[in-house]
Design an enzyme around this catalytic site. Structure first.
Site, mmCIF file in Angstrom:
data_model
loop_
_atom_site.group_PDB
_atom_site.id
_atom_site.type_symbol
_atom_site.label_atom_id
_atom_site.label_comp_id
_atom_site.label_asym_id
_atom_site.label_seq_id
_atom_site.Cartn_x
_atom_site.Cartn_y
_atom_site.Cartn_z
ATOM 1 N N VAL A 169 0.759 -1.364 -0.034
ATOM 2 C CA VAL A 169 0.087 0.055 -0.045
ATOM 3 C C VAL A 169 0.849 1.171 0.142
ATOM 4 O O VAL A 169 2.067 1.268 0.712
ATOM 5 C CB VAL A 169 -1.046 0.257 1.354
ATOM 6 C CG1 VAL A 169 -1.837 1.374 1.121
ATOM 7 C CG2 VAL A 169 -1.751 -1.277 1.375
ATOM 8 N N GLU A 170 0.402 2.216 -0.792
ATOM 9 C CA GLU A 170 1.424 3.635 -0.778
ATOM 10 C C GLU A 170 1.666 4.174 0.518
ATOM 11 O O GLU A 170 2.529 4.923 0.515
ATOM 12 C CB GLU A 170 0.656 4.576 -1.945
ATOM 13 C CG GLU A 170 -0.734 4.820 -1.584
ATOM 14 C CD GLU A 170 -1.632 3.955 -2.279
ATOM 15 O OE1 GLU A 170 -2.727 4.690 -2.737
ATOM 16 O OE2 GLU A 170 -1.557 2.714 -2.327
ATOM 17 N N SER A 171 0.890 3.892 1.449
ATOM 18 C CA SER A 171 1.138 4.531 2.853
ATOM 19 C C SER A 171 2.420 4.251 3.485
ATOM 20 O O SER A 171 3.086 4.869 4.246
ATOM 21 C CB SER A 171 -0.006 4.273 3.984
ATOM 22 O OG SER A 171 -0.126 2.770 3.852
#
Length: 541
Positions: free
Chosen positions: A334-336
């Site tokens: 996930v980009e987080s």
């Protein structure tokens, strides 16, 4: 200097005309209490005013009347620059009503901008956004008539490389949420779902002689281990203790499997997922037609791949991976900043259950933009006859590009997941056959998209493999645009596809039926069998 402040003392540090950067990823690490306190101060005193607010991802709580956004929408803020608006419902209304300036930039670009700001840069050059809505030659990142500031410029390097130059603001206030502070003001994110870009935000703000304000759950009465400190006390101006702050904005309680301390597997992991889902709705879309899309997309996975899972329908692909006991064979990210584990969705998007690693967001986007992903699975609002996609703009609704452009522009294989139509689409998927009972009022496969989130011009240049999966058929990108390559059992080619389009569609000579996973899908594992699950473990730090 005593850095432990009351909320009132912390808010008094903010002056008229300040530029605030809010470190947040929707429900993750969002400094809700600081934003509410600024609203309270503004309502009481009428100050500060003429503020600017920047955040790569939303930071509110999905409340239509939220005090988190009060100061933004009631007169204290002149402009906002946001990557993904998501939970910022009041702010979206204010922008659409032309009450404040609003700008939408790619979330990953904003993440890289604040890191560049920490080293003193005033511009950031990136190919991300080129030929998309944010490209000034398209001019669509300015969201209303009030928004006249030029934040992006088209630029060609002396070596001939095309890209965009993004203006970096002079941030002088940082709003950050963390877990612990010691008495000196050293900051730890030990119980957070992610730290996002906290260190870069603090460094950039400090460099500009600004004020770094951090809300934490509690103080610890000893110096913390240097390895556990994300932001050193030297960068911090105010620490406010907020014992009631939530781990996620919309979730009561604390869960150690969200912050990586606990690694559940198998049925225990599924129970953790159901617990979170029951409290916050941890999946955005759940009906049988969405499941048909996820099932077909799932067939594109291969062992040992590093994958990005987007919000919306792609979340269901992660559930397919979990149901097939393949979390040890495929690296979901996930980009987080998370890689590994099971990524949650819906209002919990941005965290994973039992991740292998939790990086700063900018580092994750480094990897994505460098072409490190094997494949990405992302949602789309529209796809056109050329293969372009719109994943961020719908008339009358403001959502924002988020990490869409950063994820999709360099990834080797891009799989866009969307229904064939919207607003009223009804049908069934029994695991093999698809039945359409009622067509949606809004077509999603269109002659031309309303706005560019994904450009085939970039895809051709970057030699990307691109697929478009709907509940009833599969398209692939070719040199001549869309090509229909697969059709679901139960779907009539003419009635359910060709007659529904406002353009002539090319159909493959060897048009195939979409096969059932149960009967035909074999996942070739390498090495150990993931069904020999790891034991449930408690991580130590």
């Amino acid at each position: 200097m005593n850095k432990i402040k009351t909320m009132e003392e912390a808010m008094s540090l903010i002056q008229d005309g300040d530029v605030i950067w809010i470190n947040s990823f929707s429900a993750v690490a969002s400094p809700v209490e600081l934003n509410k306190a600024l609203t309270e101060r503004y309502r009481k005193t009428g100050h500060p005013v003429h503020l600017e607010v920047y955040s790569p991802f939303s930071f509110s709580d999905w409340d239509e009347n939220s005090d988190v956004e009060g100061y933004i929408c009631e007169g204290a803020v002149d402009r906002v620059v946001v990557g993904f608006f998501g939970s910022l419902r009041r702010t979206c209304k204010a922008i659409m009503n032309n009450e404040i300036e609003g700008y939408n930039l790619p979330g990953g670009v904003m993440s890289h901008m604040i890191r560049a700001a920490a080293r003193g840069a005033d511009m950031f050059f990136s190919p991300t956004g080129l030929n998309l809505f944010v490209d000034p030659r398209q001019g669509e990142y300015k969201l209303n008539e009030r928004s006249t500031r030029d934040l992006v410029r088209y630029y060609v390097n002396p070596n001939g490389t095309e890209g965009l130059l993004y203006d970096i603001p002079k941030v002088n206030v940082a709003f950050i949420k963390a877990t612990y502070s010691d008495e000196r003001g050293n900051i730890s994110f030990q119980n957070e779902g992610a730290s996002i870009d906290a260190l870069s935000v603090a460094q950039a703000t400090h460099r500009n002689n600004g004020k770094v304000i951090v809300q934490v759950t509690r103080l610890v009465n000893r110096h913390m281990s240097p390895r556990s400190v994300e932001i050193p006390a030297a960068l911090v101006d105010a620490v406010v203790v907020c014992p009631e702050q939530k781990q996620l904005t919309n979730l009561e309680g604390y869960y150690d499997f969200i912050c990586g301390k606990y690694v559940p597997t198998g049925n225990i992991l599924k129970a953790c997922r159901e617990e979170i889902r029951g409290k916050v709705g941890a999946t955005s879309a759940r009906n049988s037609l969405h499941r048909a899309i996820a099932r077909r997309a799932f067939r594109e996975l291969r062992p040992d791949q590093i994958i990005n899972i987007g919000i919306g329908i792609p979340e269901l692909i992660a559930e397919e991976v979990l149901e097939h006991d393949l979390l040890d064979d495929i690296h979901l990210s996930v980009e987080s900043g998370h890689t590994g584990g099971f990524p949650l969705g819906g209002k919990a998007f941005g965290v994973s259950i039992g991740p292998d690693s939790m990086l700063d967001m900018a580092r994750q986007f480094d990897f994505y933009e460098g072409g490190g992903l094997d494949a990405c699975f992302i949602g789309a609002l529209q796809v056109d006859r050329h293969g372009n996609a719109n994943g961020h703009y719908a008339p009358g609704k403001l959502s924002g590009i988020g990490g869409f452009a950063n994820i999709s522009q360099a990834t080797k294989k891009v799989v866009l997941c969307l229904t064939f139509s919207a607003k009223g689409l009804e049908g069934d998927f029994d695991g093999e056959r698809v039945t359409i009972r009622r067509e949606g009022r809004i077509p999603k496969i269109v002659p031309d998209v309303d706005s560019l989130s994904f450009s085939v011009k970039n895809a051709y240049k970057n030699h990307q493999e691109v697929m478009y999966i709907t509940e009833r058929c599969v398209f692939r990108l070719t040199e001549d645009g869309l090509l229909l390559t697969e059709i679901a059992p139960g779907i009539d080619l003419k009635r359910d596809i060709l007659d529904r389009l406002d353009f002539d569609l090319r159909v493959a000579d060897d048009l195939k039926l979409i096969k059932s996973i149960k009967k035909n899908f074999i996942f070739a594992r390498k090495g150990c069998n993931s069904k020999a699950l790891r034991p449930v473990t408690k991580r130590s730090f």
